[in-house]
Design a protein around this motif. Structure first.
Motif, short mmCIF file in Angstrom:
data_model
loop_
_atom_site.label_atom_id
_atom_site.label_comp_id
_atom_site.label_asym_id
_atom_site.label_seq_id
_atom_site.Cartn_x
_atom_site.Cartn_y
_atom_site.Cartn_z
N ALA A 48 0.84 -1.20 0.00
CA ALA A 48 0.00 0.00 0.00
C ALA A 48 0.87 1.25 0.00
O ALA A 48 0.59 2.22 -0.73
N ALA A 49 1.93 1.24 0.80
CA ALA A 49 2.85 2.39 0.83
C ALA A 49 3.49 2.57 -0.54
O ALA A 49 3.63 3.70 -1.03
N SER A 50 3.85 1.47 -1.17
CA SER A 50 4.47 1.53 -2.49
C SER A 50 3.52 2.14 -3.52
O SER A 50 3.94 2.90 -4.39
N LYS A 51 2.24 1.85 -3.41
CA LYS A 51 1.25 2.43 -4.33
C LYS A 51 1.19 3.96 -4.15
O LYS A 51 1.13 4.70 -5.13
N HIS A 52 1.21 4.40 -2.90
CA HIS A 52 1.22 5.84 -2.64
C HIS A 52 2.49 6.48 -3.21
O HIS A 52 2.44 7.54 -3.82
N ILE A 53 3.60 5.80 -3.02
CA ILE A 53 4.88 6.33 -3.52
C ILE A 53 4.88 6.39 -5.04
O ILE A 53 5.39 7.35 -5.63
N LYS A 54 4.27 5.43 -5.69
CA LYS A 54 4.18 5.44 -7.15
C LYS A 54 3.40 6.66 -7.65
O LYS A 54 3.76 7.27 -8.66
N VAL A 55 2.35 7.03 -6.94
CA VAL A 55 1.59 8.24 -7.31
C VAL A 55 2.48 9.46 -7.17
O VAL A 55 2.49 10.35 -8.03
N ALA A 59 3.99 12.02 -10.21
CA ALA A 59 3.87 13.48 -10.15
C ALA A 59 5.23 14.16 -10.14
O ALA A 59 5.31 15.39 -10.19
N GLY A 60 6.30 13.37 -10.05
CA GLY A 60 7.65 13.94 -10.02
C GLY A 60 8.06 14.46 -8.66
O GLY A 60 9.08 15.15 -8.53
N LEU A 61 7.30 14.11 -7.63
CA LEU A 61 7.57 14.62 -6.28
C LEU A 61 8.55 13.76 -5.50
O LEU A 61 9.11 14.21 -4.51
N VAL A 62 8.75 12.53 -5.94
CA VAL A 62 9.61 11.59 -5.23
C VAL A 62 10.46 10.84 -6.25
O VAL A 62 10.01 10.50 -7.34
N ARG A 63 11.69 10.59 -5.85
CA ARG A 63 12.58 9.72 -6.63
C ARG A 63 12.91 8.53 -5.75
O ARG A 63 13.28 8.68 -4.58
N ARG A 64 12.81 7.34 -6.33
CA ARG A 64 13.08 6.11 -5.58
C ARG A 64 14.32 5.45 -6.17
O ARG A 64 14.43 5.30 -7.38
N THR A 70 16.27 -2.89 -0.71
CA THR A 70 15.89 -1.64 -0.05
C THR A 70 15.52 -0.59 -1.10
O THR A 70 16.29 -0.33 -2.01
N HIS A 71 14.34 -0.01 -0.92
CA HIS A 71 13.89 1.08 -1.78
C HIS A 71 14.00 2.37 -0.98
O HIS A 71 13.30 2.55 0.02
N LEU A 72 14.89 3.24 -1.42
CA LEU A 72 15.13 4.50 -0.72
C LEU A 72 14.45 5.63 -1.49
O LEU A 72 14.64 5.77 -2.70
N CYS A 73 13.65 6.43 -0.79
CA CYS A 73 12.88 7.51 -1.42
C CYS A 73 13.45 8.86 -1.02
O CYS A 73 13.89 9.06 0.11
N ARG A 74 13.38 9.77 -1.97
CA ARG A 74 13.92 11.12 -1.77
C ARG A 74 12.92 12.12 -2.34
O ARG A 74 12.34 11.90 -3.40
N LEU A 75 12.73 13.23 -1.66
CA LEU A 75 11.85 14.30 -2.12
C LEU A 75 12.45 15.02 -3.32
O LEU A 75 13.65 15.31 -3.34
N GLU A 76 11.63 15.28 -4.32
CA GLU A 76 12.01 16.10 -5.47
C GLU A 76 11.14 17.37 -5.39
O GLU A 76 9.96 17.34 -5.73
#
Length: 117
Positions: A48-55, A59-64, A70-76
């Motif tokens: 479920a978290a991954s689905k939110h992250i995909k959205v 939108a270009g707001l997050v880079r994974r 390990t999937h590391l996420c960063r704010l864009e």
């Protein structure tokens, strides 16, 4: 600053329309997080978290970045700046309207207490 097209801006606002995703972005503003770290405050599954992250990614707001499992996420922040710029027009609009209202109210003579209304 990168100017977003209308469809891109729509995607950003759609992504921001969900409280879970907004909270994830707030967490990412503090630094990189794994998908598990982003999921933890919501007691949601990693899927479920991954689905939110995909959205957010769409939108270009997050880079994974994927490092092994390990999937590391960063704010864009670029798309947020463009959305803020778009909203700035309405901020100026309402500020102007409220300033005019304040001016009109200051021009009104004060009412006396006890007067019939």
């Amino acid at each position: 600053m990168v100017e977003l097209t209308v469809p891109q801006l729509d995607t950003v606002f759609r992504a921001l329309g969900d409280a879970t995703r907004r909270r994830m972005l707030r967490e990412l503003a503090l630094g990189e997080r794994t998908v598990g770290e982003l999921a933890k405050p919501f007691a949601i599954s990693l899927a479920a978290a991954s689905k939110h992250i995909k959205v957010l990614e769409k939108a270009g707001l997050v880079r994974r970045e994927v490092h092994g499992r390990t999937h590391l996420c960063r704010l864009e922040p670029g798309p947020l700046a463009s959305a803020h710029q778009w909203l700035g027009f309405y901020e100026r609009y309402w500020t102007d309207r409220l300033d005019r209202l304040e001016g009109l109210l200051r021009e009104q003579p004060p009412t006396q207490q006890g007067e019939d209304q």
